[in-house]
Scaffold this active site. Structure first.
Site, PDB file in Angstrom:
ATOM      1  N   CYS A  38      28.242  26.674  24.772  1.00  0.00           N
ATOM      2  CA  CYS A  38      28.134  25.225  24.941  1.00  0.00           C
ATOM      3  C   CYS A  38      27.568  24.919  26.335  1.00  0.00           C
ATOM      4  O   CYS A  38      28.083  25.427  27.331  1.00  0.00           O
ATOM      5  CB  CYS A  38      29.514  24.582  24.781  1.00  0.00           C
ATOM      6  SG  CYS A  38      29.537  22.855  25.275  1.00  0.00           S
TER       7      CYS A  38
ATOM      8  N   LYS B 279       0.873  -1.176   0.000  1.00  0.00           N
ATOM      9  CA  LYS B 279       0.000   0.000   0.000  1.00  0.00           C
ATOM     10  C   LYS B 279       0.908   1.224   0.000  1.00  0.00           C
ATOM     11  O   LYS B 279       1.574   1.527   0.990  1.00  0.00           O
ATOM     12  CB  LYS B 279      -0.900  -0.006   1.227  1.00  0.00           C
ATOM     13  CG  LYS B 279      -1.911   1.127   1.223  1.00  0.00           C
ATOM     14  CD  LYS B 279      -2.951   0.897   2.281  1.00  0.00           C
ATOM     15  CE  LYS B 279      -4.076   1.911   2.269  1.00  0.00           C
ATOM     16  NZ  LYS B 279      -3.765   3.255   1.912  1.00  0.00           N
TER      17      LYS B 279
HETATM   18  S1  IVH Z   1      -6.629  -0.436  -4.615  1.00  0.00           S
HETATM   19  C1  IVH Z   1     -11.375   0.487  -4.745  1.00  0.00           C
HETATM   20  N1  IVH Z   1      -4.073  -0.788  -4.263  1.00  0.00           N
HETATM   21  O1  IVH Z   1      -4.870   3.612  -0.823  1.00  0.00           O
HETATM   22  C2  IVH Z   1     -10.113   0.993  -4.139  1.00  0.00           C
HETATM   23  N2  IVH Z   1      -5.024   1.220  -3.454  1.00  0.00           N
HETATM   24  O2  IVH Z   1      -6.661   3.854   1.441  1.00  0.00           O
HETATM   25  C3  IVH Z   1      -8.971   0.420  -4.859  1.00  0.00           C
HETATM   26  N3  IVH Z   1      -3.397   2.751  -2.443  1.00  0.00           N
HETATM   27  O3  IVH Z   1      -7.571   4.884  -2.623  1.00  0.00           O
HETATM   28  C4  IVH Z   1      -7.703   0.845  -4.270  1.00  0.00           C
HETATM   29  N4  IVH Z   1      -1.634   1.488  -2.744  1.00  0.00           N
HETATM   30  O4  IVH Z   1      -5.113   5.600  -3.334  1.00  0.00           O
HETATM   31  C5  IVH Z   1      -5.114   0.028  -4.052  1.00  0.00           C
HETATM   32  N5  IVH Z   1      -1.806  -1.247  -4.063  1.00  0.00           N
HETATM   33  C6  IVH Z   1      -2.837  -0.436  -3.858  1.00  0.00           C
HETATM   34  C7  IVH Z   1      -2.681   0.821  -3.240  1.00  0.00           C
HETATM   35  C8  IVH Z   1      -3.804   1.623  -3.048  1.00  0.00           C
HETATM   36  C9  IVH Z   1      -2.075   2.638  -2.277  1.00  0.00           C
HETATM   37  C10 IVH Z   1      -4.214   3.898  -2.033  1.00  0.00           C
HETATM   38  C11 IVH Z   1      -5.273   4.261  -3.030  1.00  0.00           C
HETATM   39  C12 IVH Z   1      -6.561   4.034  -2.267  1.00  0.00           C
HETATM   40  C13 IVH Z   1      -6.120   4.239  -0.850  1.00  0.00           C
HETATM   41  C14 IVH Z   1      -7.070   3.615   0.135  1.00  0.00           C
END
Ligand code: IVH
Length: 686
Positions: free
Chosen positions: A414, A122
């Site tokens: 100091c 993420k």
């Molecule tokens: S999938 C339907 N995959 O995290 C939502 N999101 O907290 C699909 N994000 O809105 C999102 N890495 O902006 C997805 N590998 C990842 C991600 C990711 C970062 C963000 C994205 C999302 C938010 C949600």
């Protein structure tokens, strides 16, 4: 579950309060790129709101923050309606909650179903929607409120990773790609350091920097920033269809869109949890900021079956890693003076738990940084602890600043010796130039005894303090006179003969360490082990180094003007010259041993390898193994990370071997190590 009032009126009051705070936070996060609270605090408030609504359904309205994602679009950029709304993700924070989500998925699909899961990192960046029509980028837009975002097509086209045209022969009529724009960590740190040096405000974190760079009105400004993108999903499609998410990602990659290499497809939730464990352990080894693992059902037909709630898909979940940032109160700013005289301000904090450790102190680096971040005593501040890195104060939460908080400035003198602190021209740090400053002495002695310097067993911080307090050690040379004071050492509280003799033996061994380690032990500014080795290779005696002019030093391959000047000015300071005379008289190593690599060794054989040696090897000591690797051009480091190419593990290898296995770094034993030294590669498996 947070406590919720049973009385509807009281619940509504709290709901209003939370909703207002959350709306404001979203606006500041998405539009102003300046979040007023940490993600963890945002999540906690959102969960409280959800609990209130679960207990009092009338509170659920379309305008509640639980029903919305993102923020109202900023009118500064033209609005774009996304072909398909951009939803958010539900979060889980524990294995139990993750398992419960997977069980719900299986239950909804029918208990015979065996869904496969795609696990992705993420990325903590800015969500982006890329719409390709007939293979050509039509729009790039931020999420905005999920339905309508801001048109940043011109800005996104400056990002090298984003193709204007898809690299496919027969492009689909419509392809809506979802991704995350991020600011690579190394570039972020360099950019922030430059901003601070110029006296400009620093960005709190890479996500805000990415958001700020993407929202530049002038795309040429965006082009100057090294933004990057990972694509992780699809929205609306026409003229193309996929069966699995994994297939879609592979197609995107082939079409020239960047997809993160760490993505894994697994068969069950236990395997998902293993991916989560590995990703959490390697969290700081990836060159961009991540804050969790997103788990998605792979089969797109199963996704259809699972559907969505108002806010998020049921077929995906975000496992959030423990936050590395927390808020706390800055009680005081104090100054430490290190072994080279560098004065470093640090924060004394209201103790706070960050990623599993209670933090009371955090570095503030220097006065310039404090001003650039505008951190003041009394502020509520954001504290960050990333992996093994020293905790640091990221910045103040301005909304909570006390009315009387004053800007901080470096004390004139100091705090340990009372001599003036000076800031050399063009440098960020203040220095205490008093060679005899008592705190410098304590820190210098600690460093002299440390592993990378003279490695003196038995001379730890507490012993150093005691010896200084008792007047037995007044400078570095006194350490090598301690054998003349055996009786006084024996008279020290609770010291037996064994301890005294061990210490004296440790010092004896220290006296014989090679010349480059002696140089490291002297506490010369900027001179670490690598540069010390370069110096000694070119000038193999202490006398030659001592007499070298800055120009001669600078002429040495790999030595720049800053180090040349620091070495020269150290040796020409009268008090240091006396110290060197004493150390030489006391028998410290003054000549380089035969340090050149043996003639039959190829110094480039292992160039590019980063190796960790751990455990006990039978034929060689750890130092010898390290020397043999370095003589062949390998880099030898102390800890295993994603950048490690190999771990050489003897018996009792401990946690480094486990970490290597977790990260998928190859591990070899003694035989493999010898093969590597001889052939520059590992033996073929089997
Ligand atoms: S999938 C339907 N995959 O995290 C939502 N999101 O907290 C699909 N994000 O809105 C999102 N890495 O902006 C997805 N590998 C990842 C991600 C990711 C970062 C963000 C994205 C999302 C938010 C949600």
């Amino acid at each position: 579950m947070p406590d919720v009032p049973s009385d509807l009126r009281e619940a509504r009051r709290r709901h209003d309060e939370l909703a207002r705070t959350l709306r404001d936070a979203r606006y500041r996060y998405y539009v102003l790129s300046s979040p007023p609270m940490t993600d963890a605090e945002f999540d906690a408030r959102l969960r409280e709101l959800e609990a209130l609504e679960a207990a009092h359904p009338p509170l659920v309205t379309p305008s509640s923050p639980t029903q919305q994602v993102g923020a109202p679009p900023d009118t500064a950029f033209p609005p774009v309606t996304h072909p398909q709304p951009m939803l958010s993700l539900d979060n889980v924070f524990s294995r139990e909650a993750l398992v419960a989500w997977a069980e719900r998925v299986v239950r909804s699909l029918g208990s015979e179903a065996t869904p496969r899961f795609v696990c992705e990192l993420k990325i903590d960046g800015v969500a982006i929607d890329l719409v390709y029509r007939d293979g050509v980028l039509a729009t790039g837009a931020t999420r905005g409120n999920g339905v309508v975002g801001e048109d940043v097509t011109a800005q996104i086209l400056t990002v090298d990773d984003v193709p204007f045209r898809l690299a496919v022969d027969d492009p689909p009529a419509l392809l809506e790609v979802r991704g995350e724009v991020y600011y690579p960590l190394a570039a972020f740190e360099a950019m922030n350091a430059e901003r601070i040096e110029r006296g400009e405000a620093a960005f709190m974190n890479p996500r805000n920097a990415a958001s700020g760079a993407l929202r530049q009105k002038d795309p040429e400004v965006t082009r100057q920033r090294p933004l990057a993108v990972w694509c992780h999903g699809l929205g609306a499609l026409a003229g193309i269809a996929f069966e699995r998410h994994g297939d879609a990602l592979a197609w995107l990659r082939d079409a020239g869109l960047p997809t993160a290499p760490e993505t894994r497809v697994v068969d069950d939730v236990d395997a998902v949890w293993e991916v989560v464990g590995r990703a959490t352990a390697a969290r700081h080894d990836v060159p961009y900021e991540i804050d969790g693992v997103v788990v998605k059902v792979d089969d797109l037909a199963q996704r259809e079956q699972l559907g969505f709630t108002a806010r998020a898909p049921r077929w995906a979940i975000a496992y959030k890693m423990p936050p590395v940032e927390q808020e706390t109160v800055l009680r005081a700013i104090e100054v430490n003076v290190g072994r080279t005289g560098k004065a470093t301000p640090y924060a004394v904090l209201e103790p706070v738990l960050v990623a599993g450790t209670t933090i009371t102190y955090a570095t503030l680096h220097n006065e310039l940084q404090i001003h650039a971040k505008d951190v003041r005593v009394g502020d509520t501040v954001m504290v960050r602890r990333a992996g093994d890195v020293i905790p640091e104060v990221v910045g103040p939460v301005l909304a909570e600043r006390p009315a009387d908080a004053q800007p901080w400035s470096m004390p004139a003198d100091c705090p340990f010796c009372g001599q003036p602190l000076v800031r050399p021209e063009g440098e960020a740090h203040h220095l205490c130039e008093n060679v005899d400053c008592p705190n410098r002495l304590l820190e210098s002695l600690g460093h002299l005894a440390s592993r990378g310097a003279l490695d003196i067993e038995g001379l730890g911080a507490q012993t150093v303090e005691l010896l200084v307090r008792e007047g037995l050690v007044r400078d570095l040379a006194d350490v090598f006179r301690l054998h003349e004071h055996r009786d006084e050492l024996l008279a020290l509280d609770k010291w037996g003969e064994k301890r005294v003799d061990n210490l004296l033996a440790g010092i004896e061994a220290g006296r014989q360490r090679p010349l480059d380690r002696v140089l490291v032990a002297l506490n010369i500014r900027h001179l670490g082990p690598t540069y010390a080795k370069l110096l000694v290779r070119a000038l193999p005696s202490l006398q030659a180094i001592r007499e070298a002019s800055p120009d001669q030093l600078e002429a040495i391959e790999g030595i720049g003007p800053v180090i040349a000047q620091a070495v020269h000015s150290w040796f020409t300071t009268p008090r240091n010259a006396e110290l060197i005379d004493d150390l030489v008289a006391l028998g410290i190593t003054t000549e380089a041993a035969g340090t050149a690599a043996p003639a039959n060794v190829d110094p480039e054989l292992l160039a590019g390898w980063t190796v960790v040696v751990t455990g006990t090897l039978e034929g060689v000591t750890r130092d010898e193994a390290k020397a043999a690797l370095e003589a062949r051009g390998a880099k030898v480091t102390g800890s295993v990370s994603g950048r490690t190419s190999l771990v050489v593990a003897g018996t009792d290898p401990g946690s480094k071997r486990d970490k290597a296995e977790q990260l998928g770094v190859p591990v070899t034993g003694e035989a493999g190590f010898e093969h590597l030294l001889a052939h520059g590669e590992l033996p073929a498996a089997g």
